[in-house]
Write a protein that holds these residues in place. Structure first.
Motif, PDB file in Angstrom:
ATOM      1  N   UNK A 103       0.818  -1.464   0.090  1.00 47.62           N
ATOM      2  CA  UNK A 103       0.075   0.084   0.045  1.00 47.62           C
ATOM      3  C   UNK A 103       0.965   1.191   0.076  1.00 47.62           C
ATOM      4  N   UNK A 104       0.492   2.126  -0.661  1.00 48.02           N
ATOM      5  CA  UNK A 104       1.272   3.470  -0.883  1.00 48.02           C
ATOM      6  C   UNK A 104       0.477   4.694   0.177  1.00 48.02           C
ATOM      7  N   UNK A 105       1.591   4.927   0.844  1.00 42.40           N
ATOM      8  CA  UNK A 105       0.788   6.215   1.703  1.00 42.40           C
ATOM      9  C   UNK A 105       1.763   7.516   1.183  1.00 42.40           C
ATOM     10  N   UNK A 106       0.551   8.437   0.659  1.00 46.65           N
ATOM     11  CA  UNK A 106       1.174   9.657   0.377  1.00 46.65           C
ATOM     12  C   UNK A 106       0.507  11.028   1.143  1.00 46.65           C
ATOM     13  N   UNK A 107       1.352  12.035   1.119  1.00 41.70           N
ATOM     14  CA  UNK A 107       0.618  13.290   1.687  1.00 41.70           C
ATOM     15  C   UNK A 107      -0.272  13.738   0.570  1.00 41.70           C
ATOM     16  N   UNK A 108      -1.268  14.729   1.241  1.00 41.54           N
ATOM     17  CA  UNK A 108      -2.540  15.018   0.361  1.00 41.54           C
ATOM     18  C   UNK A 108      -2.398  16.594   0.063  1.00 41.54           C
ATOM     19  N   UNK A 109      -1.208  17.053  -0.587  1.00 41.51           N
ATOM     20  CA  UNK A 109      -1.425  18.362  -0.990  1.00 41.51           C
ATOM     21  C   UNK A 109      -2.062  18.601  -2.279  1.00 41.51           C
ATOM     22  N   UNK A 110      -2.626  19.695  -2.420  1.00 42.69           N
ATOM     23  CA  UNK A 110      -3.227  20.192  -3.943  1.00 42.69           C
ATOM     24  C   UNK A 110      -2.114  20.668  -4.715  1.00 42.69           C
ATOM     25  N   UNK A 111      -2.302  20.416  -5.967  1.00 45.33           N
ATOM     26  CA  UNK A 111      -1.462  21.052  -6.921  1.00 45.33           C
ATOM     27  C   UNK A 111      -1.744  21.017  -8.269  1.00 45.33           C
ATOM     28  N   UNK A 112      -1.381  21.773  -9.136  1.00 46.63           N
ATOM     29  CA  UNK A 112      -1.988  21.569 -10.760  1.00 46.63           C
ATOM     30  C   UNK A 112      -1.711  20.281 -11.306  1.00 46.63           C
ATOM     31  N   UNK A 113      -0.793  19.489 -10.696  1.00 45.70           N
ATOM     32  CA  UNK A 113      -0.386  18.074 -11.653  1.00 45.70           C
ATOM     33  C   UNK A 113      -1.171  16.861 -11.004  1.00 45.70           C
ATOM     34  N   UNK A 114      -2.341  17.170 -10.337  1.00 50.17           N
ATOM     35  CA  UNK A 114      -2.990  16.207  -9.848  1.00 50.17           C
ATOM     36  C   UNK A 114      -3.350  14.955 -10.651  1.00 50.17           C
ATOM     37  N   UNK A 115      -3.726  15.290 -11.846  1.00 61.71           N
ATOM     38  CA  UNK A 115      -3.878  14.179 -12.868  1.00 61.71           C
ATOM     39  C   UNK A 115      -2.877  13.296 -13.303  1.00 61.71           C
ATOM     40  N   UNK A 116      -1.457  13.835 -13.349  1.00 57.32           N
ATOM     41  CA  UNK A 116      -0.294  13.026 -13.435  1.00 57.32           C
ATOM     42  C   UNK A 116      -0.164  12.460 -12.249  1.00 57.32           C
ATOM     43  N   UNK A 117      -0.301  13.045 -11.095  1.00 60.53           N
ATOM     44  CA  UNK A 117      -0.111  12.380  -9.910  1.00 60.53           C
ATOM     45  C   UNK A 117      -0.964  11.231  -9.526  1.00 60.53           C
ATOM     46  N   UNK A 118      -2.315  11.206  -9.767  1.00 60.86           N
ATOM     47  CA  UNK A 118      -2.988   9.977  -9.921  1.00 60.86           C
ATOM     48  C   UNK A 118      -2.703   8.950 -10.870  1.00 60.86           C
ATOM     49  N   UNK A 119      -2.366   9.438 -12.015  1.00 61.15           N
ATOM     50  CA  UNK A 119      -1.707   8.255 -13.136  1.00 61.15           C
ATOM     51  C   UNK A 119      -0.303   7.642 -12.721  1.00 61.15           C
ATOM     52  N   UNK A 120       0.395   8.419 -12.247  1.00 59.23           N
ATOM     53  CA  UNK A 120       1.696   7.845 -11.457  1.00 59.23           C
ATOM     54  C   UNK A 120       1.578   6.960 -10.349  1.00 59.23           C
ATOM     55  N   UNK A 121       0.901   7.257  -9.219  1.00 56.73           N
ATOM     56  CA  UNK A 121       0.789   6.325  -8.370  1.00 56.73           C
ATOM     57  C   UNK A 121      -0.422   5.205  -8.702  1.00 56.73           C
ATOM     58  N   UNK A 122      -1.135   5.426  -9.652  1.00 57.31           N
ATOM     59  CA  UNK A 122      -1.874   4.173 -10.125  1.00 57.31           C
ATOM     60  C   UNK A 122      -1.142   3.162 -10.726  1.00 57.31           C
ATOM     61  N   UNK A 123      -0.188   3.601 -11.562  1.00 55.64           N
ATOM     62  CA  UNK A 123       0.711   2.935 -12.365  1.00 55.64           C
ATOM     63  C   UNK A 123       1.654   2.011 -11.028  1.00 55.64           C
ATOM     64  N   UNK A 124       2.104   2.840 -10.269  1.00 59.93           N
ATOM     65  CA  UNK A 124       2.969   2.136  -9.170  1.00 59.93           C
ATOM     66  C   UNK A 124       2.194   0.936  -8.510  1.00 59.93           C
ATOM     67  N   UNK A 125       0.987   1.227  -8.212  1.00 62.22           N
ATOM     68  CA  UNK A 125      -0.022   0.218  -7.505  1.00 62.22           C
ATOM     69  C   UNK A 125      -0.164  -1.077  -8.543  1.00 62.22           C
ATOM     70  N   UNK A 126       0.182  -0.894  -9.731  1.00 61.21           N
ATOM     71  CA  UNK A 126      -0.334  -2.055 -10.753  1.00 61.21           C
ATOM     72  C   UNK A 126       0.947  -2.785 -11.279  1.00 61.21           C
ATOM     73  N   UNK A 127       2.356  -2.477 -10.786  1.00 59.49           N
ATOM     74  CA  UNK A 127       3.690  -2.992 -10.985  1.00 59.49           C
ATOM     75  C   UNK A 127       3.701  -4.401 -10.795  1.00 59.49           C
ATOM     76  N   UNK A 128       4.138  -5.306 -11.979  1.00 55.85           N
ATOM     77  CA  UNK A 128       4.007  -6.458 -11.620  1.00 55.85           C
ATOM     78  C   UNK A 128       5.497  -7.352 -12.017  1.00 55.85           C
ATOM     79  N   UNK A 129       6.287  -6.357 -12.741  1.00 55.60           N
ATOM     80  CA  UNK A 129       7.703  -6.958 -12.986  1.00 55.60           C
ATOM     81  C   UNK A 129       8.469  -5.598 -13.325  1.00 55.60           C
TER      82      UNK A 129
END
Length: 119
Positions: free
Chosen positions: A64-90
């Motif tokens: 599980x990924x624990x992250x701070x929750x600060x707002x910023x203009x890059x939230x879409x990229x943030x969401x995509x990046x963290x979602x990708x990390x959660x799905x890493x298989x190799x």
């Protein structure tokens, strides 16, 4: 005896700056650092995060990924990046490039940051 979830020496101890997600440049200051004890820390496009490595290369995965929750203009990229990390298989390392493969045929590509720079 279960295998210890510690990354090989060529991955641990250094900082890896994200280059791309699914072949598209991720124009953000995001990075990860994998410790020899399996701890993973990093900076997503907006927030710092931490997790644990659940399996060694090549079958790397993260808890599980624990992250701070600060707002910023890059939230879409943030969401995509963290979602990708959660799905890493190799993953694989080739020189100074770390590629983390995502379950749906995608990939996160990182470049090793020279010691003393960034992270």
């Amino acid at each position: 005896m279960p295998e210890d979830p510690v990354a090989p020496d060529r991955v641990t101890g250094g900082v890896w700056a994200v280059e791309s997600l699914d072949g598209v440049a991720l124009d953000a200051q995001a990075w990860i650092k994998i410790g020899s004890d399996g701890t993973v820390t990093g900076q997503a496009p907006c927030n710092r995060f931490s997790t644990t490595q659940t399996a060694p290369l090549p079958d790397i995965g993260f808890g599980p990924i624990l992250a701070t929750r600060m707002a910023c203009p890059d939230l879409d990229r943030e969401t995509a990046f963290l979602a990708a990390l959660r799905q890493v298989t190799s993953g694989a390392v080739s020189g100074d490039v770390l590629t983390l493969f995502i379950a749906q045929d995608g990939a996160l590509v990182f470049n090793r940051v020279p010691e003393g720079a960034g992270g």
